[in-house]
Design a protein around this motif. Structure first.
Motif, PDB file in Angstrom:
ATOM      1  N   VAL B 305       0.751  -1.055  -0.134  1.00 47.21           N
ATOM      2  CA  VAL B 305       0.066   0.049  -0.058  1.00 47.21           C
ATOM      3  C   VAL B 305       1.021   1.281  -0.254  1.00 47.21           C
ATOM      4  O   VAL B 305       2.067   1.060   0.318  1.00 47.21           O
ATOM      5  N   VAL B 306       0.205   2.190  -0.486  1.00 45.27           N
ATOM      6  CA  VAL B 306       0.615   3.525  -0.119  1.00 45.27           C
ATOM      7  C   VAL B 306       0.003   4.086   1.194  1.00 45.27           C
ATOM      8  O   VAL B 306      -1.340   4.360   1.467  1.00 45.27           O
ATOM      9  N   ALA B 307       0.909   4.218   2.133  1.00 44.26           N
ATOM     10  CA  ALA B 307       0.180   4.617   3.427  1.00 44.26           C
ATOM     11  C   ALA B 307       0.240   5.982   3.802  1.00 44.26           C
ATOM     12  O   ALA B 307       1.324   6.832   3.677  1.00 44.26           O
ATOM     13  N   GLN B 308      -0.585   6.334   4.089  1.00 49.40           N
ATOM     14  CA  GLN B 308      -0.995   7.846   4.450  1.00 49.40           C
ATOM     15  C   GLN B 308      -0.537   8.109   6.099  1.00 49.40           C
ATOM     16  O   GLN B 308      -1.333   7.405   7.008  1.00 49.40           O
ATOM     17  N   PRO B 309      -0.301   9.247   6.332  1.00 52.18           N
ATOM     18  CA  PRO B 309      -0.026   9.745   7.662  1.00 52.18           C
ATOM     19  C   PRO B 309      -1.456  10.533   8.155  1.00 52.18           C
ATOM     20  O   PRO B 309      -1.386  11.486   8.286  1.00 52.18           O
ATOM     21  N   ALA B 310      -2.426   9.523   8.401  1.00 51.62           N
ATOM     22  CA  ALA B 310      -3.915  10.061   8.515  1.00 51.62           C
ATOM     23  C   ALA B 310      -3.788  10.951   9.800  1.00 51.62           C
ATOM     24  O   ALA B 310      -4.208  12.046   9.882  1.00 51.62           O
ATOM     25  N   TYR B 311      -2.933  10.481  10.985  1.00 48.99           N
ATOM     26  CA  TYR B 311      -3.303  10.998  12.303  1.00 48.99           C
ATOM     27  C   TYR B 311      -2.692  12.470  12.172  1.00 48.99           C
ATOM     28  O   TYR B 311      -2.726  13.581  12.655  1.00 48.99           O
ATOM     29  N   ASP B 312      -1.307  12.267  11.381  1.00 53.75           N
ATOM     30  CA  ASP B 312      -0.367  13.732  11.158  1.00 53.75           C
ATOM     31  C   ASP B 312      -1.298  14.653  10.490  1.00 53.75           C
ATOM     32  O   ASP B 312      -1.051  15.586  10.736  1.00 53.75           O
ATOM     33  N   LEU B 313      -1.921  13.981   9.433  1.00 56.27           N
ATOM     34  CA  LEU B 313      -2.444  15.221   8.662  1.00 56.27           C
ATOM     35  C   LEU B 313      -3.775  15.824   9.613  1.00 56.27           C
ATOM     36  O   LEU B 313      -3.896  17.033   9.568  1.00 56.27           O
ATOM     37  N   GLY B 314      -4.258  15.058  10.284  1.00 52.72           N
ATOM     38  CA  GLY B 314      -5.224  15.765  11.277  1.00 52.72           C
ATOM     39  C   GLY B 314      -4.710  16.791  12.347  1.00 52.72           C
ATOM     40  O   GLY B 314      -5.031  17.915  12.510  1.00 52.72           O
ATOM     41  N   ALA B 315      -3.640  16.005  12.677  1.00 53.72           N
ATOM     42  CA  ALA B 315      -2.839  17.024  13.816  1.00 53.72           C
ATOM     43  C   ALA B 315      -2.096  18.083  13.271  1.00 53.72           C
ATOM     44  O   ALA B 315      -2.353  19.253  13.995  1.00 53.72           O
ATOM     45  N   ALA B 316      -2.019  18.026  11.939  1.00 51.73           N
ATOM     46  CA  ALA B 316      -1.484  19.229  11.310  1.00 51.73           C
ATOM     47  C   ALA B 316      -2.075  20.413  10.974  1.00 51.73           C
ATOM     48  O   ALA B 316      -2.093  21.481  11.381  1.00 51.73           O
ATOM     49  N   ALA B 317      -3.547  19.879  10.660  1.00 53.11           N
ATOM     50  CA  ALA B 317      -4.543  20.592  10.291  1.00 53.11           C
ATOM     51  C   ALA B 317      -5.155  21.499  11.886  1.00 53.11           C
ATOM     52  O   ALA B 317      -5.190  22.625  11.848  1.00 53.11           O
ATOM     53  N   GLY B 318      -5.034  20.901  12.669  1.00 53.28           N
ATOM     54  CA  GLY B 318      -5.205  21.269  14.145  1.00 53.28           C
ATOM     55  C   GLY B 318      -3.904  22.467  14.665  1.00 53.28           C
ATOM     56  O   GLY B 318      -4.480  23.448  14.863  1.00 53.28           O
ATOM     57  N   THR B 319      -2.888  22.048  14.330  1.00 56.53           N
ATOM     58  CA  THR B 319      -1.761  23.083  14.523  1.00 56.53           C
ATOM     59  C   THR B 319      -1.911  24.028  13.841  1.00 56.53           C
ATOM     60  O   THR B 319      -1.870  25.332  14.457  1.00 56.53           O
ATOM     61  N   VAL B 320      -2.206  24.109  12.590  1.00 57.10           N
ATOM     62  CA  VAL B 320      -2.343  25.281  11.592  1.00 57.10           C
ATOM     63  C   VAL B 320      -3.731  26.125  12.240  1.00 57.10           C
ATOM     64  O   VAL B 320      -3.276  27.441  12.508  1.00 57.10           O
ATOM     65  N   LEU B 321      -4.725  25.578  12.434  1.00 63.30           N
ATOM     66  CA  LEU B 321      -5.894  26.256  12.958  1.00 63.30           C
ATOM     67  C   LEU B 321      -5.688  26.903  14.041  1.00 63.30           C
ATOM     68  O   LEU B 321      -5.998  28.142  14.207  1.00 63.30           O
ATOM     69  N   LEU B 322      -4.955  26.137  15.339  1.00 68.15           N
ATOM     70  CA  LEU B 322      -4.924  26.899  16.539  1.00 68.15           C
ATOM     71  C   LEU B 322      -3.801  27.922  16.340  1.00 68.15           C
ATOM     72  O   LEU B 322      -3.906  28.836  17.075  1.00 68.15           O
ATOM     73  N   GLY B 323      -2.918  27.864  15.316  1.00 62.37           N
ATOM     74  CA  GLY B 323      -1.770  28.844  15.239  1.00 62.37           C
ATOM     75  C   GLY B 323      -2.810  30.340  14.862  1.00 62.37           C
ATOM     76  O   GLY B 323      -2.591  31.203  15.275  1.00 62.37           O
ATOM     77  N   ARG B 324      -3.624  30.094  14.003  1.00 58.21           N
ATOM     78  CA  ARG B 324      -4.575  31.095  13.617  1.00 58.21           C
ATOM     79  C   ARG B 324      -5.214  31.562  14.836  1.00 58.21           C
ATOM     80  O   ARG B 324      -5.599  33.067  14.897  1.00 58.21           O
ATOM     81  N   LEU B 325      -5.852  30.911  15.543  1.00 57.02           N
ATOM     82  CA  LEU B 325      -6.484  31.241  16.709  1.00 57.02           C
ATOM     83  C   LEU B 325      -5.823  31.901  18.097  1.00 57.02           C
ATOM     84  O   LEU B 325      -6.135  32.862  18.563  1.00 57.02           O
TER      85      LEU B 325
END
Lengths: 354, 354
Positions: B305-325
């Motif tokens: 398979v091509v493995a995605q870092p799904a957790y990291d994608l979510g965490a990164a999105a969280g980090t970006v958003l929290l940065g904005r906040l």
DNA sequence: GTGAAAGCGCTAACAG
DNA sequence: CTGTTAGCGCTTTCAC
């Protein structure tokens, strides 16, 4: 309107009506005249007004939000149950504040506290504990409707719950194995550290699903007149542990010809162990799992399982909770909804070797 | 205190201080004297006071809630990503309002609207569409920070996003197949009805992950000098369709020796078809899937398979958003975070038959 | 049917 | 450091 988003006052001014009338139009209450409705709606659209539920909630006393607490949203069982809850909630105009506690009771406690502070209208929780329930009792004390999902809780007091027929389901599954002629049937259950023991000590009615399924396993053995060998009972913390323990069992306990796994996590571990081991499935050893997964029919042999109606469990919990929120039936006695599981027999189960 | 839950006024009265002081103690701001802190806390405890975030929000202008919209929480990719978001959010003291839209764009629109009304501080959305983005643009216009997860959106305007290196990942995977000697490689992608075509018509930058992975597939073929036969391209709506189409392909296209599935859903369908068919895997036909599942190593052969870092994608999105906040960095230009996937080669991939 | 005024529970100035 | 006074944006009496 200067700085932030437009308020009802801005709209009222723009439409040349009183804030009260603007509120009646925008909030959908009272009986404004068609003429004013149009004017207010026009202004609202032009200004880009959107209702502020926070302000609305503070006066109405309702947030139209329910809190949902599960131990792990990555567990397909909970994901599916949450979809069930979510569908019911949205149909009734509620949003869902979700907390995935990662099996951490401390986190669950703080989550429940946070949800109360957020003033959710009600809560559905699948607790990480069946004995520690102070935080749940406090929910009740605060007058917030609570529905327990998938497990009871001793400390919560009398409360609505939605459960599976765990014990009977397990008994049926294990009886199926015994009927095929198996005598030595191992069981893989979740280790519920000390808790289930202390709970039992207090004559508790509340146990984890996994423990209840273990009881069902014992029931089946009893009924068949088979004495359970302690060596057949594997208590594991996670899939990896389950895998390792089953692997061992397969070599050290040649008399064991069938394995029953009491959770989806344990099922994965047990299946892996069997794939890794020397004994063939189902010729040498049968496996009965819990929960039906996508992969149940992708593996060879295909997996026999006790299938739970996870979506329905969630939906039922939603229905019960919404019932409390809607009716003044809020005062009626706590209900207990028990859903049936079904046995799905596939290739991983066969008669024991001759 | 009479009817409902105790308020800060009740506590103040009980402690013999002003509401302001009670607020300072209970709200954790200002600098009350140790003596009064004790008295107020005592009263609060005795009365069973709990803060009312709704009232707090209305005055502070912040709910400390983020909205998360995904197409289906039962999809393990999203479940995992949501756990990533959730962990980040809770660490920063935010709760999460989650909506699982069941792939329904109308539901997504109304969800986004509802979340705005609920005054979430920010939003993370994995939209069901890449072209229809009016609802997302409106989020931006309302000044609510927004992070796009897993897919861009044309209509949203310039906005933060967190993505996978879809195209390159797919190219690598397919190149791996070509390097092994495969010439006829089929691809199973999600059907993205009319939308991706219209999006392309407008020279859109936004496409679904599945489409980008299809591009990567074409890149790899190109690079190897292989011309893509249209018969190799299977566009399917769901796992069942994928299964059926691949099953057909296997019999009608004997020249095809490898299959690349561009999503976890398609992967399940394709694998099932191969299990059902007459051709052996990997001897006759290789399968390369997308996303690593628990069952990847439970099936035989084990799945490449091509493995995605799904957790990291979510965490990164969280980090970006929290940065904005958090920061006043809210004014900085939209960021685009791209995470790498990894190729995991297991038994389902081998050289083509001689 | 519509407007004026009060108030939900809390925080934020501003005085003392 | 503490209390008084205003609101936040909305709904809800209560008159008109």
């Amino acid at each position: 309107m200067a700085a932030g988003r437009p308020t009802i006052i801005d709209v009222a001014r723009d439409a040349g009506v009183s804030p009260a009338t603007a509120g009646r139009v925008l909030g959908g209450y009272g009986t404004p005249s068609p003429e004013l409705v149009r004017r207010v709606q026009d202004s609202a659209r032009r200004l880009g007004y959107r209702a502020n539920d926070v302000a609305r909630s503070i006066v109405t006393g309702s947030t139209r939000v329910i809190g949902v607490v599960v131990s792990d949203i990555e567990n397909p069982f909970f994901a599916r149950a949450v979809n069930g809850i979510s569908d019911r909630a949205r149909a009734a105009g509620y949003e869902m504040l979700l907390v995935s506690t990662r099996m951490d009771l401390a986190r669950e406690r703080s989550a429940v506290e946070a949800l109360m502070a957020k003033r959710v209208d009600g809560m559905i929780v699948a607790s990480a504990s069946v004995s520690e329930g102070g935080h749940l009792r406090r929910v009740r004390e605060a007058g917030v409707p609570l529905v327990l999902l998938d497990r009871r809780n001793d400390g919560a007091g009398a409360v609505d719950s939605v459960l599976l027929d765990n014990r009977a389901a397990a008994q049926r599954a294990v009886s199926h194995l015994l009927d095929l002629g198996h005598r030595a049937v191992a069981v893989v259950t979740s280790a519920t550290p000390s808790e289930s023991r202390s709970a039992r000590r207090r004559r508790s009615a509340a146990e984890f699903p996994s423990s209840l399924r273990f009881e069902g396993y014992l029931d089946a053995l009893d009924e068949a007149g088979v004495t359970c060998d302690p060596g057949w009972v594997l208590r594991c913390d996670d899939a990896d542990a389950a895998c390792e323990r089953v692997r061992d069992l397969l070599v050290t306990r040649p008399e064991v010809t069938a394995v029953f796994a009491t959770t989806n996590v344990m099922t994965g571990g047990a299946f892996r162990a069997i794939m890794d081991g020397d004994r063939r499935c189902p010729e040498d050893v049968s496996l009965m799992g819990f929960d039906d997964h996508e992969w149940s029919t992708l593996v060879r042999p295909q997996l026999s399982v006790v299938a739970q109606p996870a979506y329905d469990l969630g939906a039922a919990a939603g229905t019960v909770l919404l019932g409390r929120l809607a009716g003044p039936g809020s005062r009626s006695a706590p209900s207990e909804t028990i859903l049936q599981s079904s046995l799905i027999v596939r290739g991983s189960v066969a008669a024991p070797p001759a």
